[in-house]
Design a protein around this motif. Sequence first.
Motif, mmCIF file in Angstrom:
data_model
loop_
_atom_site.group_PDB
_atom_site.id
_atom_site.type_symbol
_atom_site.label_atom_id
_atom_site.label_comp_id
_atom_site.label_asym_id
_atom_site.label_seq_id
_atom_site.Cartn_x
_atom_site.Cartn_y
_atom_site.Cartn_z
ATOM 1 N N PRO A 188 -9.852 60.630 9.868
ATOM 2 C CA PRO A 188 -9.531 61.545 8.762
ATOM 3 C C PRO A 188 -8.631 60.927 7.688
ATOM 4 O O PRO A 188 -8.796 61.215 6.502
ATOM 5 C CB PRO A 188 -8.826 62.717 9.446
ATOM 6 N N ALA A 189 -7.701 60.058 8.085
ATOM 7 C CA ALA A 189 -6.838 59.418 7.081
ATOM 8 C C ALA A 189 -7.657 58.505 6.177
ATOM 9 O O ALA A 189 -7.457 58.485 4.954
ATOM 10 C CB ALA A 189 -5.725 58.636 7.760
ATOM 11 N N ALA A 190 -8.590 57.754 6.760
ATOM 12 C CA ALA A 190 -9.473 56.911 5.946
ATOM 13 C C ALA A 190 -10.321 57.775 5.018
ATOM 14 O O ALA A 190 -10.552 57.410 3.859
ATOM 15 C CB ALA A 190 -10.362 56.048 6.842
ATOM 16 N N CYS A 191 -10.749 58.929 5.508
ATOM 17 C CA CYS A 191 -11.515 59.865 4.678
ATOM 18 C C CYS A 191 -10.662 60.355 3.508
ATOM 19 O O CYS A 191 -11.132 60.420 2.372
ATOM 20 C CB CYS A 191 -11.981 61.030 5.545
ATOM 21 N N PHE A 192 -9.392 60.684 3.777
ATOM 22 C CA PHE A 192 -8.504 61.119 2.703
ATOM 23 C C PHE A 192 -8.337 60.038 1.650
ATOM 24 O O PHE A 192 -8.492 60.289 0.450
ATOM 25 C CB PHE A 192 -7.117 61.506 3.246
ATOM 26 N N PHE A 193 -8.000 58.824 2.081
ATOM 27 C CA PHE A 193 -7.756 57.745 1.125
ATOM 28 C C PHE A 193 -9.015 57.416 0.324
ATOM 29 O O PHE A 193 -8.937 57.188 -0.884
ATOM 30 C CB PHE A 193 -7.224 56.496 1.832
ATOM 31 N N ALA A 194 -10.165 57.380 0.990
ATOM 32 C CA ALA A 194 -11.412 57.065 0.291
ATOM 33 C C ALA A 194 -11.736 58.137 -0.744
ATOM 34 O O ALA A 194 -12.061 57.831 -1.895
ATOM 35 C CB ALA A 194 -12.553 56.924 1.298
ATOM 36 N N ALA A 195 -11.645 59.400 -0.344
ATOM 37 C CA ALA A 195 -11.985 60.491 -1.261
ATOM 38 C C ALA A 195 -10.979 60.599 -2.400
ATOM 39 O O ALA A 195 -11.355 60.786 -3.560
ATOM 40 C CB ALA A 195 -12.073 61.810 -0.497
ATOM 41 N N ALA A 196 -9.691 60.481 -2.082
ATOM 42 C CA ALA A 196 -8.669 60.589 -3.128
ATOM 43 C C ALA A 196 -8.776 59.442 -4.117
ATOM 44 O O ALA A 196 -8.595 59.641 -5.325
ATOM 45 C CB ALA A 196 -7.279 60.632 -2.496
ATOM 46 N N ALA A 197 -9.083 58.239 -3.631
ATOM 47 C CA ALA A 197 -9.220 57.092 -4.537
ATOM 48 C C ALA A 197 -10.443 57.231 -5.432
ATOM 49 O O ALA A 197 -10.398 56.887 -6.615
ATOM 50 C CB ALA A 197 -9.297 55.798 -3.741
ATOM 51 N N ALA A 198 -11.545 57.736 -4.904
ATOM 52 C CA ALA A 198 -12.767 57.897 -5.705
ATOM 53 C C ALA A 198 -12.663 59.090 -6.652
ATOM 54 O O ALA A 198 -13.374 59.141 -7.665
ATOM 55 C CB ALA A 198 -13.980 58.050 -4.793
ATOM 56 N N LEU A 199 -11.792 60.024 -6.339
ATOM 57 C CA LEU A 199 -11.640 61.191 -7.202
ATOM 58 C C LEU A 199 -11.079 60.817 -8.571
ATOM 59 O O LEU A 199 -11.448 61.425 -9.584
ATOM 60 C CB LEU A 199 -10.744 62.228 -6.519
ATOM 61 N N GLY A 200 -10.219 59.801 -8.623
ATOM 62 C CA GLY A 200 -9.642 59.367 -9.899
ATOM 63 C C GLY A 200 -10.687 58.952 -10.921
ATOM 64 O O GLY A 200 -10.750 59.510 -12.025
ATOM 65 N N PRO A 201 -11.553 57.973 -10.616
ATOM 66 C CA PRO A 201 -12.580 57.586 -11.584
ATOM 67 C C PRO A 201 -13.598 58.689 -11.861
ATOM 68 O O PRO A 201 -14.139 58.772 -12.956
ATOM 69 C CB PRO A 201 -13.253 56.362 -10.973
ATOM 70 N N THR A 202 -13.825 59.534 -10.872
ATOM 71 C CA THR A 202 -14.764 60.643 -11.084
ATOM 72 C C THR A 202 -14.197 61.622 -12.104
ATOM 73 O O THR A 202 -14.903 62.065 -13.025
ATOM 74 C CB THR A 202 -15.060 61.359 -9.755
ATOM 75 N N LEU A 203 -12.918 61.961 -11.972
ATOM 76 C CA LEU A 203 -12.286 62.858 -12.940
ATOM 77 C C LEU A 203 -12.207 62.211 -14.317
ATOM 78 O O LEU A 203 -12.379 62.887 -15.342
ATOM 79 C CB LEU A 203 -10.897 63.273 -12.451
#
Length: 170
Positions: free
Chosen positions: A120-135
């Motif tokens: 789950p921590a890897a999922c958080f970091f991956a999703a949070a990091a990809a959310l920046g360029p997506t936004l």
Amino acid sequence: MGTDAIAVPATVKLTGGPRCFAAVCALLMCQSAALSSVTTLWPMFVQDSFGWAAHEYSILLIVQGVATAWSVASVPAFAARSTYMVLASNLAFFAAFGCIAFVLPHGDSAAGRVFGHVVPAACFFAAAAALGPTLASIASLLMSRHQQGRSFGALATATTAGSVVGNLLG
């Protein structure tokens, strides 16, 4: 390499204007605050919760780096299959899912720690990091070409402000 390789097709344009852009800036600030706060506190969390030392934490950083690099590199491919709005919603869901790594009990077994925290921590970091360029992509579609420079300045300011807030709260 020219800018034609990364140009957005003229048919892709979001409506909403300044209010939607302000909402995207606020989301980007929250994403940045969460990411910087968790990044700062994560070493202390794994040490207190699991008794892990530098060696185990370095393995976690490798997992985080691979997951983050894969997710950020995958943003264009995932956005091509749907829309940036759907992608942002999914990434926000996976980041929220990843937060369970920090609140649920993990058990005493090694497998419990791996599947209860590392995944789950890897999922958080991956999703949070990809959310920046997506936004940032969504924001670029909200503003006209004449406002692109200012809009990216505002996005950078929101990201920096979020990072500062995250470090202060963390």
